[in-house]
Write a protein that holds these residues in place. Structure first.
Motif, PDB file in Angstrom:
ATOM      1  N   ALA A 118     -12.330  30.917  44.709  1.00 36.39           N
ATOM      2  CA  ALA A 118     -13.395  29.965  45.041  1.00 36.39           C
ATOM      3  C   ALA A 118     -12.936  28.531  44.792  1.00 36.39           C
ATOM      4  CB  ALA A 118     -14.651  30.280  44.238  1.00 36.39           C
ATOM      5  N   LYS A 119     -12.230  28.326  43.691  1.00 36.17           N
ATOM      6  CA  LYS A 119     -11.733  26.985  43.359  1.00 36.17           C
ATOM      7  C   LYS A 119     -10.751  26.496  44.421  1.00 36.17           C
ATOM      8  CE  LYS A 119      -9.129  24.572  39.774  1.00 36.17           C
ATOM      9  NZ  LYS A 119      -8.470  24.707  38.477  1.00 36.17           N
ATOM     10  N   GLN A 120      -9.837  27.368  44.818  1.00 34.22           N
ATOM     11  CA  GLN A 120      -8.849  26.986  45.816  1.00 34.22           C
ATOM     12  C   GLN A 120      -9.504  26.764  47.184  1.00 34.22           C
ATOM     13  OE1 GLN A 120      -5.483  29.662  45.727  1.00 34.22           O
ATOM     14  NE2 GLN A 120      -5.250  29.435  43.509  1.00 34.22           N
ATOM     15  N   ALA A 121     -10.481  27.587  47.510  1.00 34.29           N
ATOM     16  CA  ALA A 121     -11.199  27.432  48.781  1.00 34.29           C
ATOM     17  C   ALA A 121     -11.971  26.110  48.805  1.00 34.29           C
ATOM     18  CB  ALA A 121     -12.139  28.608  49.006  1.00 34.29           C
ATOM     19  N   ARG A 122     -12.638  25.773  47.705  1.00 32.66           N
ATOM     20  CA  ARG A 122     -13.362  24.486  47.631  1.00 32.66           C
ATOM     21  C   ARG A 122     -12.409  23.309  47.787  1.00 32.66           C
ATOM     22  NH1 ARG A 122     -16.048  27.006  43.465  1.00 32.66           N
ATOM     23  NH2 ARG A 122     -14.755  25.928  41.930  1.00 32.66           N
ATOM     24  N   PHE A 123     -11.250  23.408  47.133  1.00 38.05           N
ATOM     25  CA  PHE A 123     -10.252  22.349  47.220  1.00 38.05           C
ATOM     26  C   PHE A 123      -9.860  22.101  48.678  1.00 38.05           C
ATOM     27  CE2 PHE A 123      -5.730  21.243  47.533  1.00 38.05           C
ATOM     28  CZ  PHE A 123      -5.719  20.037  46.848  1.00 38.05           C
ATOM     29  N   LEU A 124      -9.534  23.172  49.397  1.00 38.63           N
ATOM     30  CA  LEU A 124      -9.128  23.023  50.797  1.00 38.63           C
ATOM     31  C   LEU A 124     -10.290  22.585  51.684  1.00 38.63           C
ATOM     32  CD1 LEU A 124      -6.758  26.106  51.101  1.00 38.63           C
ATOM     33  CD2 LEU A 124      -6.093  23.691  51.066  1.00 38.63           C
ATOM     34  N   GLY A 128     -11.112  19.083  54.283  1.00 39.01           N
ATOM     35  CA  GLY A 128     -11.478  19.121  55.694  1.00 39.01           C
ATOM     36  C   GLY A 128     -10.837  20.229  56.496  1.00 39.01           C
ATOM     37  N   PHE A 129     -10.270  21.224  55.838  1.00 40.90           N
ATOM     38  CA  PHE A 129      -9.684  22.344  56.568  1.00 40.90           C
ATOM     39  C   PHE A 129     -10.780  23.334  56.942  1.00 40.90           C
ATOM     40  CE2 PHE A 129      -6.099  20.709  54.051  1.00 40.90           C
ATOM     41  CZ  PHE A 129      -5.205  20.470  55.075  1.00 40.90           C
ATOM     42  N   SER A 130     -10.594  24.016  58.074  1.00 38.17           N
ATOM     43  CA  SER A 130     -11.606  24.949  58.570  1.00 38.17           C
ATOM     44  C   SER A 130     -11.649  26.202  57.695  1.00 38.17           C
ATOM     45  CB  SER A 130     -11.304  25.341  60.013  1.00 38.17           C
ATOM     46  OG  SER A 130     -10.158  26.166  60.058  1.00 38.17           O
ATOM     47  N   HIS A 131     -12.789  26.907  57.749  1.00 35.47           N
ATOM     48  CA  HIS A 131     -12.947  28.122  56.957  1.00 35.47           C
ATOM     49  C   HIS A 131     -11.952  29.201  57.372  1.00 35.47           C
ATOM     50  CE1 HIS A 131     -16.369  26.611  54.794  1.00 35.47           C
ATOM     51  NE2 HIS A 131     -16.935  26.242  55.940  1.00 35.47           N
ATOM     52  N   ALA A 132     -11.669  29.283  58.678  1.00 34.11           N
ATOM     53  CA  ALA A 132     -10.697  30.272  59.163  1.00 34.11           C
ATOM     54  C   ALA A 132      -9.307  29.978  58.594  1.00 34.11           C
ATOM     55  CB  ALA A 132     -10.660  30.267  60.686  1.00 34.11           C
ATOM     56  N   THR A 133      -8.931  28.710  58.576  1.00 33.75           N
ATOM     57  CA  THR A 133      -7.628  28.313  58.043  1.00 33.75           C
ATOM     58  C   THR A 133      -7.565  28.597  56.550  1.00 33.75           C
ATOM     59  OG1 THR A 133      -7.416  26.602  59.725  1.00 33.75           O
ATOM     60  CG2 THR A 133      -6.037  26.381  57.776  1.00 33.75           C
ATOM     61  N   ILE A 134      -8.626  28.257  55.834  1.00 32.67           N
ATOM     62  CA  ILE A 134      -8.672  28.503  54.386  1.00 32.67           C
ATOM     63  C   ILE A 134      -8.527  29.990  54.102  1.00 32.67           C
ATOM     64  CG2 ILE A 134     -10.153  28.404  52.336  1.00 32.67           C
ATOM     65  CD1 ILE A 134     -11.326  25.789  53.568  1.00 32.67           C
ATOM     66  N   SER A 135      -9.235  30.798  54.869  1.00 29.28           N
ATOM     67  CA  SER A 135      -9.163  32.244  54.693  1.00 29.28           C
ATOM     68  C   SER A 135      -7.740  32.750  54.909  1.00 29.28           C
ATOM     69  CB  SER A 135     -10.131  32.916  55.659  1.00 29.28           C
ATOM     70  OG  SER A 135     -10.035  34.304  55.557  1.00 29.28           O
ATOM     71  N   GLN A 136      -7.078  32.262  55.947  1.00 32.67           N
ATOM     72  CA  GLN A 136      -5.704  32.682  56.219  1.00 32.67           C
ATOM     73  C   GLN A 136      -4.756  32.280  55.102  1.00 32.67           C
ATOM     74  OE1 GLN A 136      -4.839  30.900  59.983  1.00 32.67           O
ATOM     75  NE2 GLN A 136      -5.728  32.577  61.157  1.00 32.67           N
ATOM     76  N   VAL A 137      -4.907  31.070  54.616  1.00 28.73           N
ATOM     77  CA  VAL A 137      -4.024  30.580  53.554  1.00 28.73           C
ATOM     78  C   VAL A 137      -4.236  31.382  52.277  1.00 28.73           C
ATOM     79  CG1 VAL A 137      -3.567  28.617  52.024  1.00 28.73           C
ATOM     80  CG2 VAL A 137      -3.752  28.257  54.488  1.00 28.73           C
ATOM     81  N   LEU A 138      -5.487  31.616  51.907  1.00 27.78           N
ATOM     82  CA  LEU A 138      -5.766  32.319  50.653  1.00 27.78           C
ATOM     83  C   LEU A 138      -5.526  33.822  50.748  1.00 27.78           C
ATOM     84  CD1 LEU A 138      -8.918  30.429  49.378  1.00 27.78           C
ATOM     85  CD2 LEU A 138      -6.517  30.077  48.800  1.00 27.78           C
ATOM     86  N   LYS A 139      -5.580  34.348  51.970  1.00 28.37           N
ATOM     87  CA  LYS A 139      -5.321  35.773  52.174  1.00 28.37           C
ATOM     88  C   LYS A 139      -3.856  36.085  51.927  1.00 28.37           C
ATOM     89  CE  LYS A 139      -7.874  37.282  55.601  1.00 28.37           C
ATOM     90  NZ  LYS A 139      -8.203  37.624  56.982  1.00 28.37           N
ATOM     91  N   GLY A 140      -3.023  35.074  52.105  1.00 30.31           N
ATOM     92  CA  GLY A 140      -1.603  35.276  51.884  1.00 30.31           C
ATOM     93  C   GLY A 140      -0.915  35.954  53.036  1.00 30.31           C
ATOM     94  N   ASP A 141      -1.253  35.556  54.257  1.00 36.10           N
ATOM     95  CA  ASP A 141      -0.614  36.137  55.431  1.00 36.10           C
ATOM     96  C   ASP A 141       0.889  35.877  55.436  1.00 36.10           C
ATOM     97  OD1 ASP A 141      -3.014  37.069  56.296  1.00 36.10           O
ATOM     98  OD2 ASP A 141      -3.343  35.468  57.748  1.00 36.10           O
TER      99      ASP A 141
END
Length: 150
Positions: A118-124, A128-141
């Motif tokens: 949650a902390k990392q998602a809030r930071f991103l 101004g990054f999109s939710h889809a991009t945040i999800s991809q980054v945090l998912k560790g693709d």
């Protein structure tokens, strides 16, 4: 001369320069239309360019900010919608790579708990990054070994 002094320091949008120069217009010329001939002349001579301003903002902000935040900033500066959309599409093409670079610089390792995620998602998101991009980054693709090599 004041307009050229402003423009010699950095790029301004037409709307932003109008706001900066309006207080210096004489009382008899109090309407913003008094600035239009001056601004038209500055555009013809190449001193003033909304496209150059948009490119300047994009180059300055894109290494740290997401597309939505930069697009909102350009809208606040009163740029043409077509120009804003063009810059937005350019930024969206590279958003995932930029988000990953920002995330790696700040955190560098995958979230270990829901609170970390949650902390990392809030930071991103604040950048101004999109939710889809945040999800991809945090998912560790991507391969996480790449993050530790840098």
């Amino acid at each position: 001369m004041r307009a050229i002094a402003y423009l010699s320091r950095r790029e301004y949008s037409r709307a932003e320069l109008t706001r900066k120069l309006t207080p210096f217009i004489e009382e008899s010329d109090a309407q913003s239309s008094a600035l239009d001939p001056l601004l038209d002349s500055l555009e013809r001579e190449g001193w003033l360019s909304d496209a150059r301003f948009a490119e300047s903002v994009m180059n300055r902000r894109s290494p740290r900010m997401g597309a939505s935040r930069i697009v909102n900033e350009l809208r606040r500066h009163g740029l043409d919608q077509g120009l804003v959309e063009s810059v937005g599409s350019q930024l969206r093409d590279t958003e995932r790579a930029r988000a990953l670079a920002v995330w790696r610089k700040k955190f560098g390792e995958p979230p270990q708990s829901p609170a970390d995620r949650a902390k990392q998602a809030r930071f991103l998101a604040m950048r101004g990054f999109s939710h889809a991009t945040i999800s991809q980054v945090l998912k560790g693709d991507d391969d996480w070994s790449d993050a530790s090599d840098e």
